[in-house]
Design an enzyme around this catalytic site. Sequence first.
Site, PDB file in Angstrom:
ATOM      1  N   GLY A 234     -11.410   0.364   0.219  1.00 19.87           N
ATOM      2  CA  GLY A 234     -10.167  -0.344  -0.121  1.00 19.87           C
ATOM      3  C   GLY A 234      -8.957   0.512   0.180  1.00 19.87           C
ATOM      4  O   GLY A 234      -9.018   1.743   0.117  1.00 19.87           O
TER       5      GLY A 234
ATOM      6  N   ASN B 218       0.471   5.923  14.955  1.00 23.27           N
ATOM      7  CA  ASN B 218      -0.791   6.588  15.300  1.00 23.27           C
ATOM      8  C   ASN B 218      -0.841   6.654  16.836  1.00 23.27           C
ATOM      9  O   ASN B 218       0.095   6.194  17.509  1.00 23.27           O
ATOM     10  CB  ASN B 218      -1.999   5.880  14.666  1.00 23.27           C
ATOM     11  CG  ASN B 218      -2.185   4.448  15.153  1.00 23.27           C
ATOM     12  OD1 ASN B 218      -1.708   4.083  16.235  1.00 23.27           O
ATOM     13  ND2 ASN B 218      -2.856   3.631  14.359  1.00 23.27           N
TER      14      ASN B 218
ATOM     15  N   GLY C 233      -5.886  14.965  12.679  1.00 21.87           N
ATOM     16  CA  GLY C 233      -4.699  15.445  11.956  1.00 21.87           C
ATOM     17  C   GLY C 233      -3.399  14.812  12.431  1.00 21.87           C
ATOM     18  O   GLY C 233      -3.387  13.678  12.900  1.00 21.87           O
TER      19      GLY C 233
ATOM     20  N   GLU D 137       4.993  -5.513   9.825  1.00 23.25           N
ATOM     21  CA  GLU D 137       4.272  -6.760   9.518  1.00 23.25           C
ATOM     22  C   GLU D 137       5.220  -7.868   9.073  1.00 23.25           C
ATOM     23  O   GLU D 137       4.782  -8.956   8.746  1.00 23.25           O
ATOM     24  CB  GLU D 137       3.227  -6.512   8.426  1.00 23.25           C
ATOM     25  CG  GLU D 137       1.990  -5.772   8.910  1.00 23.25           C
ATOM     26  CD  GLU D 137       0.935  -5.631   7.832  1.00 23.25           C
ATOM     27  OE1 GLU D 137      -0.252  -5.613   8.177  1.00 23.25           O
ATOM     28  OE2 GLU D 137       1.285  -5.513   6.644  1.00 23.25           O
TER      29      GLU D 137
ATOM     30  N   ASN E 227       0.840  -1.215   0.000  1.00 23.64           N
ATOM     31  CA  ASN E 227       0.000   0.000   0.000  1.00 23.64           C
ATOM     32  C   ASN E 227       0.872   1.262   0.000  1.00 23.64           C
ATOM     33  O   ASN E 227       0.607   2.225  -0.720  1.00 23.64           O
ATOM     34  CB  ASN E 227      -0.906   0.047   1.241  1.00 23.64           C
ATOM     35  CG  ASN E 227      -1.955  -1.056   1.253  1.00 23.64           C
ATOM     36  OD1 ASN E 227      -2.215  -1.679   0.228  1.00 23.64           O
ATOM     37  ND2 ASN E 227      -2.555  -1.301   2.414  1.00 23.64           N
TER      38      ASN E 227
ATOM     39  N   GLY F 142      -3.289   5.423   6.914  1.00 26.60           N
ATOM     40  CA  GLY F 142      -1.925   5.544   7.445  1.00 26.60           C
ATOM     41  C   GLY F 142      -0.888   5.196   6.381  1.00 26.60           C
ATOM     42  O   GLY F 142       0.166   5.828   6.299  1.00 26.60           O
ATOM     43  N   ASP F 143      -1.200   4.205   5.559  1.00 25.68           N
ATOM     44  CA  ASP F 143      -0.261   3.809   4.497  1.00 25.68           C
ATOM     45  C   ASP F 143      -0.127   4.921   3.465  1.00 25.68           C
ATOM     46  O   ASP F 143       0.977   5.208   2.983  1.00 25.68           O
ATOM     47  CB  ASP F 143      -0.753   2.526   3.801  1.00 25.68           C
ATOM     48  CG  ASP F 143      -0.781   1.348   4.765  1.00 25.68           C
ATOM     49  OD1 ASP F 143       0.015   1.345   5.721  1.00 25.68           O
ATOM     50  OD2 ASP F 143      -1.598   0.433   4.552  1.00 25.68           O
TER      51      ASP F 143
HETATM   52  O1  RIB Z   1      -2.911  -0.883   6.537  1.00 28.17           O
HETATM   53  C1  RIB Z   1      -3.891  -1.618   5.876  1.00 28.17           C
HETATM   54  C2  RIB Z   1      -3.360  -2.966   5.486  1.00 28.17           C
HETATM   55  O2  RIB Z   1      -3.101  -3.717   6.653  1.00 28.17           O
HETATM   56  C3  RIB Z   1      -4.312  -3.817   4.677  1.00 28.17           C
HETATM   57  O3  RIB Z   1      -4.194  -3.615   3.302  1.00 28.17           O
HETATM   58  C4  RIB Z   1      -3.991  -5.230   5.130  1.00 28.17           C
HETATM   59  O4  RIB Z   1      -3.491  -6.054   4.119  1.00 28.17           O
HETATM   60  C5  RIB Z   1      -3.045  -5.085   6.308  1.00 28.17           C
HETATM   61  O5  RIB Z   1      -1.744  -5.361   5.971  1.00 28.17           O
END
Ligand code: RIB
Length: 286
Positions: free
Chosen positions: A274, A180, A212, A136, A40, A238-239
């Site tokens: 999404g 966050n 914000g 992750e 992302n 956040g991504d």
């Molecule tokens: O930050 C959102 C993401 O967290 C999702 O797309 C999911 O795959 C998880 O990794």
Amino acid sequence: VVVVGTINVDMVFTSDVRPKAGETVLGNTFSIIPGGKGANQAVAAAKLGAETHMIGCVGNDSNGEFSIKNLQNMNINTQGIKIIDNVPTGVANIVVAENDNSIIVISGANYKINNELIDSLKDLILSADIVLLQLEIPMEVVEYVVELCKKNNVDVLLNPAPGVELNKSLIENATYITPNEHELKMIFGQLDTDEILKEYPNKLIVTMGSKGVKYFNGNEIIKTPSNKVEVVDTTGAGDTFCGALAASLVRGESIDAAINFAVKAASITVTKLGAQSGMPTLKQME
Ligand code: RIB
């Protein structure tokens, strides 16, 4: 921008209500879409004009193929992605209900990334203007990459999500850290946010959703408000913030300007369902 992180396929369920334990509810929609915090963030940076490379692992399956094709369609270099046999591509179960999301991630191939793969991609990593990481993938790999970058003066943006306690050295070695509020508490405990920010000038950037973003510039705490928008799905906000921040910083913008830009990009993302679908292009931002 080089991203070292996860590549998932998101299974997104929308529903008016979130089921309680032991309960079955009838939902509204179901979609299978590309996700993973790493992917992302790479997509966010690439859509905003940054030359972007992705490092990570997928399984030798249709989800892996789907994920790589998606990244390539977004103009992201995928040569740093390793295809792993006999382990499935990572997946996420996402429930969007009651104006928020809940996510279960099954890591699969994402947890096969190791220091050996990083060593084989050292030149790519060290050629970056900025390296983006999340939590992750195995912590050992995150720490290895951050240390490698620190030794070679490559900037690192660490997005500490999902939240866990961090080693002091990781905090010291990263150039920017973007938790966050919830993640901030997991890292620093129940201390006052402004007090923590003052310890890490121009490094710690705290995202607070609709409230914000805050950081300390060495003299004062700077607050950047979010834009008021109609929220459809906050997944990937956040991504988008991290990818946009990186894209803006590598263009040579100041932290202040980069945060402003990233907050706007994140505000746009949440207006679509999404993680990646709503991420703006540079043109849309203009
Ligand atoms: O930050 C959102 C993401 O967290 C999702 O797309 C999911 O795959 C998880 O990794």
